[in-house]
Motif scaffolding. Structure first.
Motif, PDB file in Angstrom:
ATOM      1  N   PHE A   1       0.824  -1.211   0.000  1.00 25.67           N
ATOM      2  CA  PHE A   1       0.000   0.000   0.000  1.00 25.67           C
ATOM      3  C   PHE A   1       0.858   1.261   0.000  1.00 25.67           C
ATOM      4  O   PHE A   1       0.438   2.297  -0.542  1.00 25.67           O
ATOM      5  N   SER A   2       2.055   1.195   0.581  1.00 23.65           N
ATOM      6  CA  SER A   2       2.959   2.346   0.514  1.00 23.65           C
ATOM      7  C   SER A   2       3.394   2.594  -0.927  1.00 23.65           C
ATOM      8  O   SER A   2       3.397   3.742  -1.400  1.00 23.65           O
ATOM      9  N   ILE A   3       3.752   1.532  -1.637  1.00 22.01           N
ATOM     10  CA  ILE A   3       4.135   1.663  -3.047  1.00 22.01           C
ATOM     11  C   ILE A   3       2.947   2.125  -3.876  1.00 22.01           C
ATOM     12  O   ILE A   3       3.080   2.969  -4.780  1.00 22.01           O
ATOM     13  N   LEU A   4       1.766   1.586  -3.577  1.00 24.44           N
ATOM     14  CA  LEU A   4       0.564   1.986  -4.306  1.00 24.44           C
ATOM     15  C   LEU A   4       0.286   3.474  -4.124  1.00 24.44           C
ATOM     16  O   LEU A   4      -0.073   4.174  -5.085  1.00 24.44           O
ATOM     17  N   SER A   5       0.467   3.985  -2.905  1.00 31.44           N
ATOM     18  CA  SER A   5       0.248   5.406  -2.635  1.00 31.44           C
ATOM     19  C   SER A   5       1.224   6.271  -3.426  1.00 31.44           C
ATOM     20  O   SER A   5       0.841   7.309  -3.996  1.00 31.44           O
ATOM     21  N   ILE A   6       2.474   5.853  -3.470  1.00 36.07           N
ATOM     22  CA  ILE A   6       3.485   6.610  -4.225  1.00 36.07           C
ATOM     23  C   ILE A   6       3.148   6.620  -5.710  1.00 36.07           C
ATOM     24  O   ILE A   6       3.223   7.665  -6.380  1.00 36.07           O
ATOM     25  N   ARG A   7       2.776   5.478  -6.244  1.00 36.94           N
ATOM     26  CA  ARG A   7       2.449   5.381  -7.670  1.00 36.94           C
ATOM     27  C   ARG A   7       1.169   6.163  -7.996  1.00 36.94           C
ATOM     28  O   ARG A   7       1.023   6.683  -9.112  1.00 36.94           O
ATOM     29  N   TYR A   8       0.260   6.280  -7.044  1.00 36.17           N
ATOM     30  CA  TYR A   8      -0.946   7.084  -7.255  1.00 36.17           C
ATOM     31  C   TYR A   8      -0.593   8.571  -7.341  1.00 36.17           C
ATOM     32  O   TYR A   8      -1.110   9.304  -8.197  1.00 36.17           O
ATOM     33  N   ARG A   9       0.299   9.018  -6.459  1.00 34.01           N
ATOM     34  CA  ARG A   9       0.710  10.423  -6.481  1.00 34.01           C
ATOM     35  C   ARG A   9       1.512  10.747  -7.738  1.00 34.01           C
ATOM     36  O   ARG A   9       1.501  11.894  -8.209  1.00 34.01           O
ATOM     37  N   MET A  10       2.202   9.760  -8.277  1.00 31.15           N
ATOM     38  CA  MET A  10       2.965   9.974  -9.508  1.00 31.15           C
ATOM     39  C   MET A  10       2.082   9.918 -10.747  1.00 31.15           C
ATOM     40  O   MET A  10       2.548  10.219 -11.847  1.00 31.15           O
ATOM     41  N   GLY A  11       0.830   9.532 -10.590  1.00 38.69           N
ATOM     42  CA  GLY A  11      -0.089   9.462 -11.714  1.00 38.69           C
ATOM     43  C   GLY A  11      -0.071   8.138 -12.452  1.00 38.69           C
ATOM     44  O   GLY A  11      -0.779   7.983 -13.452  1.00 38.69           O
ATOM     45  N   ILE A  12       0.734   7.174 -11.963  1.00 36.59           N
ATOM     46  CA  ILE A  12       0.781   5.862 -12.607  1.00 36.59           C
ATOM     47  C   ILE A  12      -0.505   5.087 -12.344  1.00 36.59           C
ATOM     48  O   ILE A  12      -1.055   4.437 -13.232  1.00 36.59           O
ATOM     49  N   VAL A  13      -0.974   5.154 -11.095  1.00 40.51           N
ATOM     50  CA  VAL A  13      -2.247   4.543 -10.709  1.00 40.51           C
ATOM     51  C   VAL A  13      -3.329   5.608 -10.775  1.00 40.51           C
ATOM     52  O   VAL A  13      -3.167   6.696 -10.210  1.00 40.51           O
ATOM     53  N   THR A  14      -4.397   5.323 -11.478  1.00 40.26           N
ATOM     54  CA  THR A  14      -5.468   6.296 -11.680  1.00 40.26           C
ATOM     55  C   THR A  14      -6.671   5.987 -10.789  1.00 40.26           C
ATOM     56  O   THR A  14      -6.769   4.906 -10.188  1.00 40.26           O
ATOM     57  N   ASP A  15      -7.578   6.947 -10.733  1.00 39.98           N
ATOM     58  CA  ASP A  15      -8.813   6.742  -9.957  1.00 39.98           C
ATOM     59  C   ASP A  15      -9.643   5.603 -10.542  1.00 39.98           C
ATOM     60  O   ASP A  15     -10.320   4.879  -9.804  1.00 39.98           O
ATOM     61  N   GLU A  16      -9.608   5.469 -11.869  1.00 39.54           N
ATOM     62  CA  GLU A  16     -10.363   4.382 -12.505  1.00 39.54           C
ATOM     63  C   GLU A  16      -9.839   3.022 -12.056  1.00 39.54           C
ATOM     64  O   GLU A  16     -10.609   2.081 -11.858  1.00 39.54           O
ATOM     65  N   MET A  17      -8.515   2.901 -11.886  1.00 36.80           N
ATOM     66  CA  MET A  17      -7.942   1.638 -11.412  1.00 36.80           C
ATOM     67  C   MET A  17      -8.376   1.337  -9.984  1.00 36.80           C
ATOM     68  O   MET A  17      -8.703   0.195  -9.647  1.00 36.80           O
ATOM     69  N   LEU A  18      -8.379   2.364  -9.148  1.00 35.44           N
ATOM     70  CA  LEU A  18      -8.763   2.156  -7.745  1.00 35.44           C
ATOM     71  C   LEU A  18     -10.253   1.899  -7.587  1.00 35.44           C
ATOM     72  O   LEU A  18     -10.683   1.359  -6.554  1.00 35.44           O
ATOM     73  N   SER A  19     -11.045   2.306  -8.577  1.00 38.37           N
ATOM     74  CA  SER A  19     -12.498   2.098  -8.494  1.00 38.37           C
ATOM     75  C   SER A  19     -12.934   0.762  -9.077  1.00 38.37           C
ATOM     76  O   SER A  19     -14.142   0.510  -9.200  1.00 38.37           O
ATOM     77  N   MET A  20     -11.967  -0.079  -9.433  1.00 41.77           N
ATOM     78  CA  MET A  20     -12.314  -1.411  -9.936  1.00 41.77           C
ATOM     79  C   MET A  20     -13.102  -2.173  -8.874  1.00 41.77           C
ATOM     80  O   MET A  20     -12.876  -1.988  -7.669  1.00 41.77           O
ATOM     81  N   PRO A  21     -14.031  -3.048  -9.281  1.00 41.78           N
ATOM     82  CA  PRO A  21     -14.801  -3.834  -8.300  1.00 41.78           C
ATOM     83  C   PRO A  21     -13.879  -4.616  -7.364  1.00 41.78           C
ATOM     84  O   PRO A  21     -12.877  -5.196  -7.798  1.00 41.78           O
ATOM     85  N   LYS A  22     -14.215  -4.626  -6.094  1.00 41.33           N
ATOM     86  CA  LYS A  22     -13.346  -5.256  -5.087  1.00 41.33           C
ATOM     87  C   LYS A  22     -13.689  -6.724  -4.840  1.00 41.33           C
ATOM     88  O   LYS A  22     -12.925  -7.425  -4.169  1.00 41.33           O
ATOM     89  N   THR A  23     -14.806  -7.183  -5.375  1.00 43.22           N
ATOM     90  CA  THR A  23     -15.179  -8.584  -5.151  1.00 43.22           C
ATOM     91  C   THR A  23     -14.104  -9.565  -5.621  1.00 43.22           C
ATOM     92  O   THR A  23     -13.777 -10.519  -4.889  1.00 43.22           O
ATOM     93  N   PRO A  24     -13.515  -9.389  -6.825  1.00 42.21           N
ATOM     94  CA  PRO A  24     -12.451 -10.317  -7.224  1.00 42.21           C
ATOM     95  C   PRO A  24     -11.259 -10.306  -6.258  1.00 42.21           C
ATOM     96  O   PRO A  24     -10.659 -11.355  -6.018  1.00 42.21           O
ATOM     97  N   PHE A  25     -10.936  -9.149  -5.699  1.00 38.08           N
ATOM     98  CA  PHE A  25      -9.817  -9.076  -4.751  1.00 38.08           C
ATOM     99  C   PHE A  25     -10.154  -9.803  -3.446  1.00 38.08           C
ATOM    100  O   PHE A  25      -9.268 -10.387  -2.807  1.00 38.08           O
ATOM    101  N   ILE A  26     -11.422  -9.743  -3.052  1.00 37.73           N
ATOM    102  CA  ILE A  26     -11.846 -10.490  -1.858  1.00 37.73           C
ATOM    103  C   ILE A  26     -11.664 -11.987  -2.099  1.00 37.73           C
ATOM    104  O   ILE A  26     -11.178 -12.715  -1.219  1.00 37.73           O
ATOM    105  N   VAL A  27     -12.044 -12.446  -3.294  1.00 36.96           N
ATOM    106  CA  VAL A  27     -11.890 -13.863  -3.619  1.00 36.96           C
ATOM    107  C   VAL A  27     -10.414 -14.244  -3.662  1.00 36.96           C
ATOM    108  O   VAL A  27     -10.022 -15.325  -3.206  1.00 36.96           O
ATOM    109  N   VAL A  28      -9.569 -13.344  -4.197  1.00 37.32           N
ATOM    110  CA  VAL A  28      -8.123 -13.587  -4.210  1.00 37.32           C
ATOM    111  C   VAL A  28      -7.596 -13.771  -2.795  1.00 37.32           C
ATOM    112  O   VAL A  28      -6.854 -14.718  -2.502  1.00 37.32           O
ATOM    113  N   GLY A  29      -7.983 -12.869  -1.890  1.00 39.13           N
ATOM    114  CA  GLY A  29      -7.545 -12.981  -0.499  1.00 39.13           C
ATOM    115  C   GLY A  29      -8.015 -14.256   0.156  1.00 39.13           C
ATOM    116  O   GLY A  29      -7.267 -14.895   0.914  1.00 39.13           O
ATOM    117  N   LEU A  30      -9.271 -14.647  -0.131  1.00 36.18           N
ATOM    118  CA  LEU A  30      -9.809 -15.878   0.444  1.00 36.18           C
ATOM    119  C   LEU A  30      -9.055 -17.099  -0.074  1.00 36.18           C
ATOM    120  O   LEU A  30      -8.704 -18.009   0.706  1.00 36.18           O
TER     121      LEU A  30
END
Length: 436
Positions: free
Chosen positions: A141-170
């Motif tokens: 999450f620290s790297i993700l925050s840095i990449r977001y401030r640099m413009g590499i990670v966009t708001d559209e990427m962060l707004s992706m549905p979280k259900t697949p990530f929940i399944v990944v974690g499970l």
């Protein structure tokens, strides 16, 4: 494609632009391009080429000048398309090869450093596992925050549905839980043999959920890779006898744990593919997947702590004291630091390299496939076995190579080469037909 040629009646006119030569009848108004085996056709409107001035009247007499004024793309651009596509293909292949090589190196380092990290933390392996899990969340999450401030990670990427990530974690949490349960009952030599089920699961799941079809040479290559690993690890280790002693249940449970892990990698590949469509061609940053996947994994691990601590022989009521003692040994301070030589350097090195390995593995999944990432990870097994035979700090002189190491490694390499080999197919053909 550097040359196009079509014979036409003698009444036709000739055009030549650089390396392109077209002999077109006067009534030609369109170009259709096709290639085998399915020969799809794309209609290209002829435009006045930049070299038309050189041919002057020939262009005007051909009857194409009027059509050329209405046309969009230029004719000479046809020459540049195929070489450019070829260069992209070569660059893509080179990127996959480099990423696979990095994954192999990181995989070897991950296996070796895990063994070294357990030298000071030999009594606290469960603490090391939880420390790595928490470390993933903080660092990712620290790297993700840095990449977001640099413009590499966009708001559209962060707004992706979280259900697949929940399944990944499970899936990652279930894979860890079942793997720990079975690993506690199986011998170290039998686990790499059973781990070859991981490759089988990946091929099967990608066939079902991704609709991927594998050629005969790819299936044969995967089979040889699995056989090579089994021969490399099992020769002279009595792994077969250990499997019989452990019983069929624990062996099947370990195979199920690799099912969870394979499903996790295939799901990540699906996430990348779906994100490309939703982001209109943009690629989803892999730290979005790593960060949210690790966060949900940590959440499910916390829910499974009573079960996991019992697997490690730690009563849940004493878990807090165990973690406190593990932290003292990790920091190498206090009266409990005896026998913790090498801490915290060795555990920290393992965590850093393990993160690098996970990142390289996910990057390889992103640019290729889950099966290719599995093959790269598998290739690190015999290399790590060889490294353990060398004199390493804190480990001393290792055991000699297994009797079947060379034969197993040769079969494994042969399997990788067969998998990567692309049979020569019929050369593509190009046709230009006239429409009247």
């Amino acid at each position: 494609m550097t040359s196009l040629f079509r014979r036409s009646p003698a009444a036709g006119s000739a055009l030549s632009c650089g390396q392109i030569r077209l002999l077109c009848p006067p009534s030609t108004a369109a170009v259709r391009y096709g290639y085998s085996p399915r020969r799809p056709r794309i209609e290209l409107r002829l435009a006045k080429p930049p070299c038309a001035a050189k041919y002057g009247g020939a262009w005007a007499r051909s009857g194409l000048e009027e059509e050329g004024e209405k046309a969009g793309p230029r004719l000479c651009a046809v020459e540049e398309f195929a070489p450019e596509s070829g260069r992209k293909s070569v660059n893509r292949s080179a990127e996959v090869i480099i990423a696979a090589a990095v994954t192999v190196v990181m995989g070897v380092g991950n296996r070796v450093l895990y063994k070294l990290a357990l030298v000071p933390l030999k009594n606290y392996p469960f603490f090391l596992a939880q420390l790595a899990t928490v470390g993933y969340v903080i660092v990712y999450f620290s790297i993700l925050s840095i990449r977001y401030r640099m413009g590499i990670v966009t708001d559209e990427m962060l707004s992706m549905p979280k259900t697949p990530f929940i399944v990944v974690g499970l899936l990652e949490a279930l894979g860890a839980a079942t793997g720990m349960a079975a690993g506690a009952m199986l011998s170290g030599a039998s686990i790499p043999i059973l781990s070859q089920a991981f490759l089988v699961w990946q091929i099967l799941l990608s066939f079902i959920f991704l609709g991927r079809r594998y050629k005969l040479n790819q299936l044969l290559g995967c089979f040889l890779v699995a056989i090579g690993v089994i021969l490399t690890v099992a020769s002279g280790s009595g792994a077969g006898h250990s499997l019989k002693e452990a019983g069929i249940f624990w062996s099947l449970l370990m195979i199920v744990s690799f099912l969870f892990q394979a499903a996790d990698t295939v799901l990540k590949e699906i996430i990348f593919l779906n994100a490309t469509r939703k982001l209109k061609g943009d690629s989803l940053d892999m730290f979005v997947v790593n960060s949210f996947g690790s966060a949900f994994q940590a959440l499910f691990i916390c829910l499974l702590l009573p079960f996991l601590s019992k697997l490690w022989g730690i009563p849940f009521s004493q878990l807090s004291n165990y973690l406190k003692d593990g932290a003292a040994c990790f920091l190498n301070v206090g009266t409990l630091s005896r026998g913790c030589d090498g801490a915290p350097l060795l555990p920290l090195l393992f965590i850093v390299v393990n993160m690098g390995f996970n990142i390289s593995l996910l990057h390889l999944i992103k640019i290729s496939s889950a099966v290719v990432s599995c093959l790269a990870s598998t290739f690190s097994v015999p290399i790590a076995i060889y490294v353990f035979t060398l004199p390493l700090p804190y480990l001393g002189v290792g055991p000699s190579l297994p009797a079947g190491f060379v034969a197993g490694a040769a079969i494994l390499i042969m399997g990788l080469l067969i998998y990567a080999w692309t049979p020569s197919s019929a050369s593509s053909s190009t046709s230009i037909t006239a429409s009247t």
